[in-house]
Design a protein around this motif. Structure first.
Motif, mmCIF file in Angstrom:
data_model
loop_
_atom_site.group_PDB
_atom_site.id
_atom_site.type_symbol
_atom_site.label_atom_id
_atom_site.label_comp_id
_atom_site.label_asym_id
_atom_site.label_seq_id
_atom_site.Cartn_x
_atom_site.Cartn_y
_atom_site.Cartn_z
ATOM 1 N N VAL A 16 2.623 -4.869 2.893
ATOM 2 C CA VAL A 16 3.097 -3.570 3.205
ATOM 3 C C VAL A 16 4.461 -3.444 2.328
ATOM 4 O O VAL A 16 4.774 -2.507 1.746
ATOM 5 C CB VAL A 16 3.703 -3.384 4.380
ATOM 6 N N TYR A 17 4.902 -4.206 2.220
ATOM 7 C CA TYR A 17 5.983 -5.046 0.745
ATOM 8 C C TYR A 17 5.722 -4.412 -0.051
ATOM 9 O O TYR A 17 7.138 -3.834 -1.000
ATOM 10 C CB TYR A 17 6.140 -6.550 1.441
ATOM 11 N N ASP A 18 4.497 -3.805 -0.980
ATOM 12 C CA ASP A 18 3.993 -3.466 -1.851
ATOM 13 C C ASP A 18 4.193 -2.204 -1.610
ATOM 14 O O ASP A 18 4.074 -1.162 -2.788
ATOM 15 C CB ASP A 18 2.596 -3.810 -2.658
ATOM 16 N N PHE A 19 4.724 -1.018 -1.219
ATOM 17 C CA PHE A 19 4.837 0.229 -0.374
ATOM 18 C C PHE A 19 6.526 1.454 -0.484
ATOM 19 O O PHE A 19 7.279 0.242 -0.138
ATOM 20 C CB PHE A 19 4.259 1.101 -0.003
ATOM 21 N N THR A 20 6.795 1.443 -1.027
ATOM 22 C CA THR A 20 7.856 2.806 -1.161
ATOM 23 C C THR A 20 7.006 4.075 -1.073
ATOM 24 O O THR A 20 6.235 4.979 -0.448
ATOM 25 C CB THR A 20 8.449 2.378 -2.617
ATOM 26 N N ASP A 45 12.067 2.024 -0.097
ATOM 27 C CA ASP A 45 11.668 0.482 -0.098
ATOM 28 C C ASP A 45 10.885 -0.618 0.843
ATOM 29 O O ASP A 45 11.928 -1.019 1.445
ATOM 30 C CB ASP A 45 11.976 -0.158 -1.773
ATOM 31 N N LEU A 46 9.855 -1.349 1.321
ATOM 32 C CA LEU A 46 9.340 -1.358 2.457
ATOM 33 C C LEU A 46 9.905 -3.006 1.401
ATOM 34 O O LEU A 46 10.188 -3.337 2.747
ATOM 35 C CB LEU A 46 7.575 -0.996 2.553
ATOM 36 N N GLY A 47 10.125 -2.902 0.626
ATOM 37 C CA GLY A 47 9.974 -4.340 -0.285
ATOM 38 C C GLY A 47 10.861 -4.974 0.136
ATOM 39 O O GLY A 47 11.114 -5.944 0.314
ATOM 40 N N ALA A 48 12.172 -4.257 0.152
ATOM 41 C CA ALA A 48 13.730 -4.246 1.334
ATOM 42 C C ALA A 48 13.438 -5.313 2.144
ATOM 43 O O ALA A 48 14.716 -5.602 3.070
ATOM 44 C CB ALA A 48 14.313 -3.354 0.941
ATOM 45 N N TYR A 49 12.777 -4.419 3.574
ATOM 46 C CA TYR A 49 12.376 -5.627 4.349
ATOM 47 C C TYR A 49 11.245 -7.405 4.168
ATOM 48 O O TYR A 49 10.556 -6.850 5.221
ATOM 49 C CB TYR A 49 11.354 -5.023 5.239
ATOM 50 N N ARG A 50 11.746 -7.563 2.591
ATOM 51 C CA ARG A 50 10.246 -8.681 2.714
ATOM 52 C C ARG A 50 10.754 -9.596 4.634
ATOM 53 O O ARG A 50 12.240 -9.882 4.458
ATOM 54 C CB ARG A 50 10.468 -8.860 1.707
ATOM 55 N N ASP A 51 10.295 -10.587 4.379
ATOM 56 C CA ASP A 51 10.047 -11.362 5.357
ATOM 57 C C ASP A 51 10.848 -11.035 6.693
ATOM 58 O O ASP A 51 11.133 -11.661 7.610
ATOM 59 C CB ASP A 51 10.553 -12.543 5.085
ATOM 60 N N LYS A 52 10.295 -9.659 6.546
ATOM 61 C CA LYS A 52 11.316 -8.761 8.486
ATOM 62 C C LYS A 52 9.641 -8.345 9.409
ATOM 63 O O LYS A 52 9.517 -7.225 8.454
ATOM 64 C CB LYS A 52 11.837 -8.177 8.175
ATOM 65 N N PRO A 53 10.056 -7.888 10.479
ATOM 66 C CA PRO A 53 8.437 -7.250 11.117
ATOM 67 C C PRO A 53 9.532 -5.925 10.794
ATOM 68 O O PRO A 53 10.589 -5.909 11.048
ATOM 69 C CB PRO A 53 9.052 -7.726 12.738
ATOM 70 N N GLN A 59 4.776 -11.974 7.341
ATOM 71 C CA GLN A 59 3.954 -11.548 6.454
ATOM 72 C C GLN A 59 3.454 -10.541 6.384
ATOM 73 O O GLN A 59 2.742 -10.687 4.615
ATOM 74 C CB GLN A 59 2.811 -12.259 6.679
ATOM 75 N N GLY A 60 3.862 -9.051 6.025
ATOM 76 C CA GLY A 60 3.421 -7.718 5.285
ATOM 77 C C GLY A 60 2.089 -7.828 6.537
ATOM 78 O O GLY A 60 1.917 -7.115 5.883
ATOM 79 N N ASP A 106 8.098 -14.202 15.598
ATOM 80 C CA ASP A 106 7.147 -14.851 14.905
ATOM 81 C C ASP A 106 7.864 -16.087 13.344
ATOM 82 O O ASP A 106 7.717 -14.875 13.163
ATOM 83 C CB ASP A 106 6.003 -14.474 14.845
ATOM 84 N N ARG A 107 7.969 -16.582 13.135
ATOM 85 C CA ARG A 107 8.804 -17.293 11.393
ATOM 86 C C ARG A 107 7.788 -17.117 10.704
ATOM 87 O O ARG A 107 7.332 -18.341 10.531
ATOM 88 C CB ARG A 107 9.684 -18.751 12.076
#
Length: 162
Positions: free
Chosen positions: A4-8, A19-27, A133-134, A161-162
């Motif tokens: 999901v982090y690949d999308f804007t 920018d969904l990439g700004a939320y990397r490693d977050k649900p 994990q996206g 979940d980590r």
């Protein structure tokens, strides 16, 4: 696109992007929304989820769509009035977009491949929970409210979940 982090997404204000990439490693919780739907009051529950879990890293993103029952007929200003003034929404809201069929935005094509045929939205307020994990962790129809035990249990699970 593998996560999901690949999308804007264009933001509702028409001047910025989400920018969904700004939320990397977050649900992330993604919801297709509409202002004139019987489920529109779910904005309150979504805002509560964001207010409560956002401090712990959960992102919530609303994506207005007019794909179902002509229930989002307005422009960005009227959508914003519903979200911000009527429901006190503080989470990011994207520009109105198609979420079904061939015209669906790439994010919703990706969600469909992640969740399968039944996960495709068939009405407003489908909710998609993305893990750290996206990847799609769970999805819910509009009949599941953001305050339900089943829904909040899944939010807790992806938060821990980590």
């Amino acid at each position: 696109m593998t996560a999901v982090y690949d999308f804007t997404l264009p933001a509702l204000d028409g001047r910025s992007t989400i920018d969904l990439g700004a939320y990397r490693d977050k649900p992330i919780l993604i919801v297709n929304t509409a202002s004139k739907c019987g489920f529109t009051p779910q904005y309150e529950g979504l805002q509560h989820i964001w207010s409560h879990y956002g401090k712990g890293g959960l992102a919530v993103v609303g994506i207005p769509s007019n794909d179902f029952g002509n229930q989002e007929p307005g422009d960005a200003a009227s959508i914003g009035e519903t979200c911000y003034r009527n429901y006190g929404v503080g989470f990011p809201v994207a520009e109105k977009a198609h979420v079904k069929g061939a015209d669906a935005i790439p994010l919703f094509h990706w969600l469909a491949t992640q969740g399968g045929f039944l996960s495709r939205p068939r009405w407003n307020f489908y909710k998609y929970i993305i893990n750290r994990q996206g990847k799609l962790s769970a999805w819910f129809t509009p009949l599941t409210s953001p305050g339900s035990q089943r829904f909040t249990r899944e939010i807790h699970r992806v938060m821990l979940d980590r």
